[in-house]
Each structure stands twice: as structure tokens, then as C-alpha cells.
Design a protein around this motif. Structure first.
Motif, PDB file in Angstrom:
ATOM      1  N   SER A 119       0.821  -1.221   0.000  1.00 59.48           N
ATOM      2  CA  SER A 119       0.000   0.000   0.000  1.00 59.48           C
ATOM      3  C   SER A 119       0.853   1.269   0.000  1.00 59.48           C
ATOM      4  CB  SER A 119      -0.964   0.000   1.184  1.00 59.48           C
ATOM      5  OG  SER A 119      -0.262  -0.043   2.407  1.00 59.48           O
ATOM      6  N   ALA A 138       4.451   6.971 -13.430  1.00 57.41           N
ATOM      7  CA  ALA A 138       3.236   6.314 -13.962  1.00 57.41           C
ATOM      8  C   ALA A 138       3.549   5.381 -15.133  1.00 57.41           C
ATOM      9  CB  ALA A 138       2.207   7.361 -14.364  1.00 57.41           C
ATOM     10  N   LEU A 140       4.022   1.653 -14.203  1.00 54.49           N
ATOM     11  CA  LEU A 140       2.928   0.879 -13.631  1.00 54.49           C
ATOM     12  C   LEU A 140       2.551  -0.292 -14.544  1.00 54.49           C
ATOM     13  CD1 LEU A 140       1.182   0.891 -11.104  1.00 54.49           C
ATOM     14  CD2 LEU A 140      -0.478   2.246 -12.372  1.00 54.49           C
ATOM     15  N   ALA A 154       2.113   1.806  -3.561  1.00 54.73           N
ATOM     16  CA  ALA A 154       1.004   2.249  -4.419  1.00 54.73           C
ATOM     17  C   ALA A 154       0.722   3.730  -4.190  1.00 54.73           C
ATOM     18  CB  ALA A 154      -0.235   1.408  -4.142  1.00 54.73           C
ATOM     19  N   ALA A 155       0.691   4.149  -2.935  1.00 51.14           N
ATOM     20  CA  ALA A 155       0.448   5.561  -2.612  1.00 51.14           C
ATOM     21  C   ALA A 155       1.592   6.424  -3.134  1.00 51.14           C
ATOM     22  CB  ALA A 155       0.281   5.740  -1.108  1.00 51.14           C
ATOM     23  N   TYR A 156       2.815   5.940  -3.008  1.00 54.20           N
ATOM     24  CA  TYR A 156       3.979   6.686  -3.494  1.00 54.20           C
ATOM     25  C   TYR A 156       3.855   6.916  -4.998  1.00 54.20           C
ATOM     26  CZ  TYR A 156       8.790   8.163  -4.200  1.00 54.20           C
ATOM     27  OH  TYR A 156       9.914   8.890  -4.524  1.00 54.20           O
ATOM     28  N   MET A 157       3.478   5.873  -5.732  1.00 56.26           N
ATOM     29  CA  MET A 157       3.359   6.010  -7.184  1.00 56.26           C
ATOM     30  C   MET A 157       2.223   6.956  -7.565  1.00 56.26           C
ATOM     31  SD  MET A 157       4.373   2.258  -8.684  1.00 56.26           S
ATOM     32  CE  MET A 157       4.664   2.878 -10.374  1.00 56.26           C
ATOM     33  N   ARG A 158       1.141   6.967  -6.789  1.00 55.23           N
ATOM     34  CA  ARG A 158       0.048   7.923  -7.067  1.00 55.23           C
ATOM     35  C   ARG A 158       0.510   9.354  -6.823  1.00 55.23           C
ATOM     36  NH1 ARG A 158      -3.004   3.955  -4.535  1.00 55.23           N
ATOM     37  NH2 ARG A 158      -2.990   5.069  -2.537  1.00 55.23           N
ATOM     38  N   ARG A 159       1.337   9.563  -5.789  1.00 53.46           N
ATOM     39  CA  ARG A 159       1.821  10.912  -5.462  1.00 53.46           C
ATOM     40  C   ARG A 159       2.930  11.379  -6.398  1.00 53.46           C
ATOM     41  NH1 ARG A 159       2.086   8.688  -0.257  1.00 53.46           N
ATOM     42  NH2 ARG A 159       4.344   8.859  -0.337  1.00 53.46           N
ATOM     43  N   HIS A 160       3.537  10.476  -7.121  1.00 55.63           N
ATOM     44  CA  HIS A 160       4.654  10.811  -8.020  1.00 55.63           C
ATOM     45  C   HIS A 160       4.325  10.328  -9.435  1.00 55.63           C
ATOM     46  CE1 HIS A 160       6.454  10.859  -3.989  1.00 55.63           C
ATOM     47  NE2 HIS A 160       7.201  11.829  -4.497  1.00 55.63           N
ATOM     48  N   PRO A 161       3.526  11.101 -10.161  1.00 57.48           N
ATOM     49  CA  PRO A 161       3.084  10.668 -11.494  1.00 57.48           C
ATOM     50  C   PRO A 161       4.219  10.505 -12.498  1.00 57.48           C
ATOM     51  CG  PRO A 161       2.392  12.931 -11.048  1.00 57.48           C
ATOM     52  CD  PRO A 161       2.970  12.393  -9.777  1.00 57.48           C
TER      53      PRO A 161
END
Length: 90
Positions: free
Chosen positions: A71, A84, A87, A74-81
Motif C-alpha cells: 500500500s 506512472a 505501472l 502504491a500511494a507513493y506512485m500515485r503521489r509521483h506521477p
């Protein structure tokens, strides 16, 4: 300093107060982040983010896609586009 312990499929940072690590598995061209752990004694220093970033940079260098089952990752990747493109498809 972040160390890539490839033999044990993890990135880690050692500290006299504990060792923080991020574990992963690799299958084909997919690096799956499975777990991130930072001991309470060294929490709050941004270490988890540095571990995930090191894994993402490794994936980019090696031409891998990333599945963030952890988790935090996943949150890190959402905050750092800017990550992307790494993914993996669901």
C-alpha cells in the motif's frame, strides 16, 4: 545509503537503531513491491520513500514494469506521477 540486496530481493537502509527494507519479487518483466517496513525508532525520516524510489529507479534502468502490491508503494506512485509509465497493467 540505500543498498540493493538482489540476492534477497530487497532494498534496505541500515541504521544503528534498526534496518528499514522494501521487499519485492520479480517475474518476467514485472517487479512486484510486496512489503515496506521502517522500524519505529527510525520512522519519520522519509526512508520508506527513498526505498521505493530506489526500486522504481532500478525498474526503469532494467526496463521493468512495477506492480505496487504494498500500500505504501502504491500511494507513493500515485503521489509521483513521473513514475506512472512504470505501472504494470492490472
Amino acid at each position: 545509503m540505500i543498498i540493493h540486496d538482489e540476492a534477497h530481493c530487497r532494498f534496505l537502509q541500515e541504521d544503528p537503531k534498526g534496518t528499514a527494507y522494501m521487499e519485492y519479487t520479480c517475474a518476467g518483466n514485472i517487479l512486484t513491491v510486496t512489503h515496506t517496513k521502517v522500524p519505529d525508532a527510525i520512522a519519520g525520516r522519509g526512508i520508506a520513500g527513498k526505498l521505493v524510489e530506489a526500486a522504481l529507479q532500478h525498474a526503469r534502468t532494467e526496463g521493468l514494469k512495477v506492480r505496487p502490491d504494498c500500500s505504501y508503494a502504491a500511494a507513493y506512485m500515485r503521489r509521483h506521477p513521473d513514475y506512472a509509465d512504470l505501472l504494470a497493467p492490472a
